[in-house]
Write an enzyme that holds these catalytic residues in place. Structure first.
Site, mmCIF file in Angstrom:
data_model
loop_
_atom_site.group_PDB
_atom_site.id
_atom_site.type_symbol
_atom_site.label_atom_id
_atom_site.label_comp_id
_atom_site.label_asym_id
_atom_site.label_seq_id
_atom_site.Cartn_x
_atom_site.Cartn_y
_atom_site.Cartn_z
ATOM 1 N N ARG A 40 -15.055 27.294 3.552
ATOM 2 C CA ARG A 40 -14.763 26.428 4.707
ATOM 3 C C ARG A 40 -15.085 24.968 4.417
ATOM 4 O O ARG A 40 -14.361 24.078 4.870
ATOM 5 C CB ARG A 40 -15.537 26.912 5.930
ATOM 6 C CG ARG A 40 -14.886 28.138 6.508
ATOM 7 C CD ARG A 40 -15.612 28.638 7.714
ATOM 8 N NE ARG A 40 -14.808 29.638 8.397
ATOM 9 C CZ ARG A 40 -15.315 30.576 9.195
ATOM 10 N NH1 ARG A 40 -16.615 30.631 9.410
ATOM 11 N NH2 ARG A 40 -14.519 31.436 9.773
ATOM 12 N N LYS A 202 -8.212 47.555 15.236
ATOM 13 C CA LYS A 202 -7.913 47.905 16.628
ATOM 14 C C LYS A 202 -6.538 47.421 17.045
ATOM 15 O O LYS A 202 -6.207 46.252 16.850
ATOM 16 C CB LYS A 202 -8.937 47.257 17.559
ATOM 17 C CG LYS A 202 -10.316 47.852 17.476
ATOM 18 C CD LYS A 202 -11.035 47.534 18.770
ATOM 19 C CE LYS A 202 -12.410 46.971 18.538
ATOM 20 N NZ LYS A 202 -12.714 45.852 19.403
ATOM 21 N N GLY A 359 -9.144 36.946 9.281
ATOM 22 C CA GLY A 359 -10.276 36.820 8.368
ATOM 23 C C GLY A 359 -10.312 37.888 7.287
ATOM 24 O O GLY A 359 -10.428 37.580 6.098
ATOM 25 N N GLY A 382 -9.695 34.196 14.983
ATOM 26 C CA GLY A 382 -9.330 34.168 16.400
ATOM 27 C C GLY A 382 -8.282 33.102 16.710
ATOM 28 O O GLY A 382 -7.332 33.347 17.463
#
Ligand code: ADP
Ligand code: MG
Length: 402
Positions: A40, A202, A359, A382
């Site tokens: 990052r 999920k 991710g 996200g």
């Protein structure tokens, strides 16, 4: 709605407030904080280098961990300042306070091209509350605001959104611009066939993305645990595989929607199943599945099977645009990584525009050494999902129109 970019601005001698995503993984060893992955920080270097070359005085804002609005030195950004100084081979002034006279004094001593890092903005409750007074106190330190923290752009916080109201110009950095160029621009009118590969743990995390992309995709290739909620919807036995029982109706709805829209929605035709989730497991193939035969009772599906890999590869080879979000198996364990690896290799070999979001998918691709074979690997988990769902990111919406 084009937003102002750092490339549009004259910044020589200007105090530039740069918001970045420095929320890096760390490890404590011998009482010293070590950064275990500085990706990052490195991703922010193009914008930082550009600002310095333009002669800006750079004031960096970032958050680190979850100090929950109070000063907690466990979450100090000081080690990040030291690491950044090594990467840019130049001093990085560290301000132990986020707003007020301490940073203002340090900033007044900066010369063109100098860099200062403010302490963790989340040491103040005003950050996550997007308190206008705190946003203004941040804005008072500079003259121009640049947001390059794509990974935090889905949050309406003081340093990611609120601050923009208190500066004359708020622009996106180079990383932010690239994220939007791929996740939004390239996917606005994708070259077809547009193949979307979706996996992960999920189905509930990805419903918004499936529905939004149903309007554009020609083919979905489904893998990962989410496949087994669709199996349940189709009456295919799932054994001990992860199924979201309360999402089975939604899965049925999605399958019907795909049929209605003429979108091909491919599920695994075979799987790897195991009785043990471990690096020593010896999974076996389920063979071709049908309502009469699926995952064996007492066994759990942990990867797509060889026949599925073959079929998905063919689809990938014929694609002109590929978006991949979510590993197709538990790739963290070598016995269950073959599916994800094969998909990664097929995507890497494709001449299509290839975009990896999420991710864990990006981690998988990089782990296989294929990161630089993709057109683009997103830095936001996200944030990338919300963008793909067609949502407006507060950190982008707040920026100045061009
Ligand atoms: P991303 O971060 O790329 O969006 P997710 O967070 O949705 O992906 O899902 C990643 C996780 O899904 C991985 O940790 C992986 O182990 C898990 N996973 C993939 N396939 C399965 C499976 N069949 N059963 C259980 N977990 C799975
Ligand atoms: Mg994930």
């Amino acid at each position: 709605m084009a937003k102002l970019s750092v490339r549009d601005l004259a910044l020589s001698g200007k105090r530039v407030l740069l918001r970045v995503d420095f929320n890096v993984p760390t490890e404590e060893r011998d009482g010293v904080t070590h950064i275990t992955d500085d990706t990052r920080i490195r991703e922010s270097l193009p914008t930082l280098t550009l600002l310095r070359a333009l002669g800006a005085k750079v004031i960096i804002m970032a958050h680190f961990g979850r100090p929950k609005g109070t000063v907690n030195l466990k979450y100090t950004l000081r080690p990040v300042a030291e690491h950044l100084a090594k990467l840019i081979e130049a001093p990085v002034v560290f301000s132990p306070e986020v707003t007020g006279e301490v940073p203002a004094g340090l900033i007044s001593k900066l010369t063109n091209g100098d860099v200062l890092l403010l302490e963790n903005v989340r040491f103040h409750a005003g950050e996550e509350a997007n308190d206008p007074a705190f946003a203004k106190a941040l804005a008072d330190l500079g003259e121009v605001y640049i947001n390059d923290a794509f990974g935090a752009a889905h949050r309406a916080h003081a340093s990611t959104a609120g601050i923009a109201a208190f500066v004359p110009q708020a622009a996106m950095g180079l990383l932010m611009e690239k994220e939007l160029q791929y996740l939004q621009g390239e996917l606005r009118c994708p070259a077809s066939p547009f193949v979307v590969i979706l996996g992960g743990s999920k189905v509930s995390d990805k419903i918004g993305v499936i529905k939004a992309l149903m309007e554009k995709a020609n083919t979905f290739l489904i893998g990962g645990a989410m496949a087994y909620t669709f199996f349940r919807a189709l009456g295919i036995p799932t054994g001990n595989s992860r199924v979201e029982a309360d999402k089975v109706d939604l899965a049925t709805e999605i399958l019907e929607l795909a049929k209605e829209k003429g979108v091909r929605f491919l599920l695994p035709v075979d799987n790897l199943e195991t009785q043990e989730i471990s690096a020593k497991a010896q999974p076996r193939s389920t063979g071709l599945v049908s309502p009469a035969k699926g995952v064996t009772d007492g066994w759990e599906a942990v990867d797509i099977g060889p026949e599925t890999i073959d079929r998905y590869r063919t689809e990938i080879a014929g694609a002109k645009t590929i978006l991949w979000n979510g590993p197709v198996g538990i790739f963290e364990l070598p016995p269950f990584a073959a599916g994800t690896r094969s998909i990664a290799e097929a995507v890497a070999a494709s001449s299509a525009v290839t975009i990896i979001g999420g991710g864990d998918s990006v981690t998988a691709v990089k782990q296989f050494g294929l990161g630089d074979k993709m057109s683009f690997c997103s830095t936001g988990g996200g944030a990338s999902l919300e963008l793909l769902e067609g949502k407006v990111l507060p950190g982008v919406a707040a920026l100045t129109e061009k």
